[in-house]
Design a protein around this motif. Sequence first.
Motif, PDB file in Angstrom:
ATOM      1  N   THR A  16       0.710  -1.225   0.051  1.00 25.94           N
ATOM      2  CA  THR A  16      -0.082   0.192   0.092  1.00 25.94           C
ATOM      3  C   THR A  16       0.820   1.121   0.057  1.00 25.94           C
ATOM      4  O   THR A  16       1.797   1.299   0.729  1.00 25.94           O
ATOM      5  CB  THR A  16      -1.039  -0.093   1.168  1.00 25.94           C
ATOM      6  N   PRO A  17       0.674   2.062  -1.017  1.00 31.05           N
ATOM      7  CA  PRO A  17       1.489   3.327  -0.730  1.00 31.05           C
ATOM      8  C   PRO A  17       1.545   4.303   0.645  1.00 31.05           C
ATOM      9  O   PRO A  17       0.491   4.266   1.016  1.00 31.05           O
ATOM     10  CB  PRO A  17       0.726   4.295  -1.854  1.00 31.05           C
ATOM     11  N   GLY A  18       2.839   4.239   0.970  1.00 27.83           N
ATOM     12  CA  GLY A  18       2.847   4.708   2.227  1.00 27.83           C
ATOM     13  C   GLY A  18       3.100   3.984   3.427  1.00 27.83           C
ATOM     14  O   GLY A  18       3.448   4.302   4.323  1.00 27.83           O
ATOM     15  N   VAL A  19       2.703   2.782   3.208  1.00 26.86           N
ATOM     16  CA  VAL A  19       2.845   1.748   4.174  1.00 26.86           C
ATOM     17  C   VAL A  19       3.743   0.424   3.774  1.00 26.86           C
ATOM     18  O   VAL A  19       3.380  -0.688   4.044  1.00 26.86           O
ATOM     19  CB  VAL A  19       1.408   1.190   4.563  1.00 26.86           C
ATOM     20  N   ARG A  37       5.481  -9.188  16.426  1.00 25.24           N
ATOM     21  CA  ARG A  37       5.368  -8.751  14.893  1.00 25.24           C
ATOM     22  C   ARG A  37       6.527  -7.571  14.763  1.00 25.24           C
ATOM     23  O   ARG A  37       6.742  -6.624  15.554  1.00 25.24           O
ATOM     24  CB  ARG A  37       4.191  -8.007  14.690  1.00 25.24           C
ATOM     25  N   VAL A  38       7.342  -8.015  13.555  1.00 20.26           N
ATOM     26  CA  VAL A  38       8.356  -7.228  13.441  1.00 20.26           C
ATOM     27  C   VAL A  38       8.219  -6.509  12.096  1.00 20.26           C
ATOM     28  O   VAL A  38       7.913  -7.121  11.059  1.00 20.26           O
ATOM     29  CB  VAL A  38       9.840  -8.031  13.162  1.00 20.26           C
ATOM     30  N   LEU A  39       8.206  -5.137  12.013  1.00 21.62           N
ATOM     31  CA  LEU A  39       8.040  -4.576  10.690  1.00 21.62           C
ATOM     32  C   LEU A  39       9.412  -3.874  10.117  1.00 21.62           C
ATOM     33  O   LEU A  39      10.071  -3.280  10.914  1.00 21.62           O
ATOM     34  CB  LEU A  39       6.888  -3.235  10.984  1.00 21.62           C
ATOM     35  N   LEU A  40       9.320  -4.418   9.043  1.00 22.83           N
ATOM     36  CA  LEU A  40      10.773  -3.831   8.409  1.00 22.83           C
ATOM     37  C   LEU A  40      10.344  -3.119   7.051  1.00 22.83           C
ATOM     38  O   LEU A  40       9.346  -3.476   6.156  1.00 22.83           O
ATOM     39  CB  LEU A  40      11.501  -4.951   7.974  1.00 22.83           C
ATOM     40  N   ASN A  41      10.972  -2.032   6.689  1.00 25.22           N
ATOM     41  CA  ASN A  41      11.219  -1.505   5.241  1.00 25.22           C
ATOM     42  C   ASN A  41      11.648  -2.480   4.451  1.00 25.22           C
ATOM     43  O   ASN A  41      12.104  -3.481   4.617  1.00 25.22           O
ATOM     44  CB  ASN A  41      11.582   0.044   5.192  1.00 25.22           C
TER      45      ASN A  41
END
Length: 84
Positions: A16-19, A37-41
């Motif tokens: 999703t754009p921006g996410v 939960r690990v969020l990574l770019n």
Amino acid sequence: MNEIYSDKLAVTSNTTPGVDSVAILLGLEIDPGYKARVLLNNEHAKQLYLILGKVLKERERVTGQTIVLTEQFYRQVGIAPEDY
């Protein structure tokens, strides 16, 4: 720092754009749901992939033991064993 042992994981990708990110969900087979939960770019997700591959190959070399994954796993994720 919190330490979490996990024997269950899932990886999701959000474009999703921006996410734009990759999420790694960690949990235990005996306990429903996920505990972290690990969020990574995208850049950090690829860095993690490369670093884990390097570390695991070195571990196999040092121990002389190949980390074996089941055929069922390869089928589930749609990866051929020779692609790793």
